[in-house]
Design an enzyme around this catalytic site. Sequence first.
Site, PDB file in Angstrom:
ATOM      1  N   SER A   1       0.840  -1.190   0.000  1.00 40.91           N
ATOM      2  CA  SER A   1       0.000   0.000   0.000  1.00 40.91           C
ATOM      3  C   SER A   1       0.882   1.249   0.000  1.00 40.91           C
ATOM      4  CB  SER A   1      -0.922  -0.005   1.226  1.00 40.91           C
ATOM      5  OG  SER A   1      -0.158   0.041   2.412  1.00 40.91           O
TER       6      SER A   1
ATOM      7  N   ASP B   1      -7.663   1.258  13.580  1.00 40.12           N
ATOM      8  CA  ASP B   1      -9.039   1.159  14.076  1.00 40.12           C
ATOM      9  C   ASP B   1      -9.417  -0.307  14.202  1.00 40.12           C
ATOM     10  OD1 ASP B   1     -11.651   1.898  14.804  1.00 40.12           O
ATOM     11  OD2 ASP B   1     -12.339   1.656  12.740  1.00 40.12           O
TER      12      ASP B   1
ATOM     13  N   SER C   1      -8.016   6.118   4.720  1.00 41.78           N
ATOM     14  CA  SER C   1      -8.456   4.766   4.398  1.00 41.78           C
ATOM     15  C   SER C   1      -9.923   4.565   4.753  1.00 41.78           C
ATOM     16  CB  SER C   1      -7.594   3.747   5.148  1.00 41.78           C
ATOM     17  OG  SER C   1      -7.712   3.937   6.552  1.00 41.78           O
TER      18      SER C   1
ATOM     19  N   GLY D   1      -5.095  12.168   4.400  1.00 36.50           N
ATOM     20  CA  GLY D   1      -6.420  12.039   3.806  1.00 36.50           C
ATOM     21  C   GLY D   1      -6.439  11.048   2.664  1.00 36.50           C
TER      22      GLY D   1
ATOM     23  N   HIS E   1       3.683  23.326  19.919  1.00 35.67           N
ATOM     24  CA  HIS E   1       4.202  24.661  19.639  1.00 35.67           C
ATOM     25  C   HIS E   1       5.147  25.161  20.727  1.00 35.67           C
ATOM     26  CE1 HIS E   1       4.485  27.900  17.013  1.00 35.67           C
ATOM     27  NE2 HIS E   1       3.249  28.371  16.996  1.00 35.67           N
TER      28      HIS E   1
ATOM     29  N   ASP F   1       8.513  25.280  16.012  1.00 38.02           N
ATOM     30  CA  ASP F   1       7.959  26.482  15.392  1.00 38.02           C
ATOM     31  C   ASP F   1       7.346  26.139  14.046  1.00 38.02           C
ATOM     32  OD1 ASP F   1      10.171  27.025  13.216  1.00 38.02           O
ATOM     33  OD2 ASP F   1      11.240  26.636  15.092  1.00 38.02           O
TER      34      ASP F   1
END
Length: 497
Positions: free
Chosen positions: A321, A364, A418, A439, A467, A471
């Site tokens: 994949s 998942d 996915s 995505g 943060h 940076d």
Amino acid sequence: MASASRRIVCSFRQHKLFYLKSRLQYNAVPLLISRFGPCGHVEQFHPITTRFFHSSKPFYGEKVPFKLSDIGEGITEVTVKEWYVKEGDKVAQFDPICEVQSDKASVTITSRYDGIISKLHYATDDMAKVGTPLVDIEVSGSVTEPVEELQEKDAIPLGEREDESLDTLELPAEKVLTTPSVRKMASDHKINLRDVQGSGRDGRILKEDMLRHIETLRSSKSAPKAKQQAPQEQPKPVAATSQQPSPSTKSPQQVRPACPVGVDRTESIKGFKKAMAKSMTNALRIPHFGYCDEIDMTSMATLRHSLKENPMVKERGIKLSFMPFFIKAASMALQQFPVLNASVDEACENITYKASHNIGFAMDTSLGLIVPNVKNVQSLSVMDVAIELARLQELGNKGVLGTADLTGGTFTLSNIGSIGGTYAKPVIMPPEVAIGAIGRVQVLPRFNNKGEVVRASIMQVSWSADHRVIDGASMARFSNLWKAYLENPSIMILDLK
């Protein structure tokens, strides 16, 4: 002289009488004892006290509490998923006692002793605290040395066999081999696992077996209903043709029965979901910085398609994949920006730059969200990463991932595409300092260098960084380098080590 001789003889007789009495009492022989009374009178009496031999059990004498030891990683409690024994059962060393599930993995606890189970301290689905007894075992002899409990790393995960010696492990007859996810399905549908025919190794019930059994039950229930409704529906057309409703007669309104609302249920948060709740709560204290970009995956898609058709790749039986390329490209970019492969302490006073690239990927499962990681990606090839991903995904679907696979991550990628979606806002996994959400790949129109509209495979990526130590410029440069490797695989090949 005669009286002195008589006293000596009497003393000798009393000495022999005392010896004989002691031996008879010791053997618990209820014989009459004679002694000389005053004036030579002989008296007989039964002994008042006797001494008997007491029989004692040479086996299963001392009760030893089998405690749950500290299994590390800050885990203080586990859930008892299933007992393999009951009170009164005989067990031998290495026999399975119970299956427990921690925040990290499901394992089987085995016995350390030969003996009899005298007490179970927890019921199924109870939370067992670290340091408290799981069971009491009556062991042979006396145990004077401290009891050393079996830790999670020594336990035997269900469904995982890494050593040939584990093939000799025999579970009790009443034990049904399956995974926690299948047990949950059986519990939700109120199905007895003994009624399901397993097609896995040693009769293990797979997820496909459970789905097939559920479908069989549904079809068997729907068949009698169809037979009962068939005779009732035949006279309806006859009644409709024989009686014509008059114009003045109003047709009755159909009353629909109210749909059952159901009953609310409350269940405790435990297992992987509890671990996720704990880590996400800690993540709220991190100031997140977000950065998004778009990547043209056309060249990478062409390269992946050609590699999938390569005979050498097919021989290894690995599904190639995009994820192995994402992980390897991230490792190569982390070489140039090591601050993203670091961790900070809770007070954010020290930062540790990690030498190993242990890149995690969100998975998942039926048990919840888990994040295993691929160790030392900086020294692996793309094919090595693909093989390791296949191994982790197989263990994750079975619910038998070990603690070593779920800990020690330094950087994380979440392939949310996915499932669906383009952009996301990923949450950092403490103590890491960066994470990326990938995505789905879409075919969209784009302009090429000549200004022509062409088909392009476009993918979006969303980054989140701590943060406090990273940076925006460092995050953008890292993303640009990672993007360059994916859009131009030839550059990626040149930088491979």
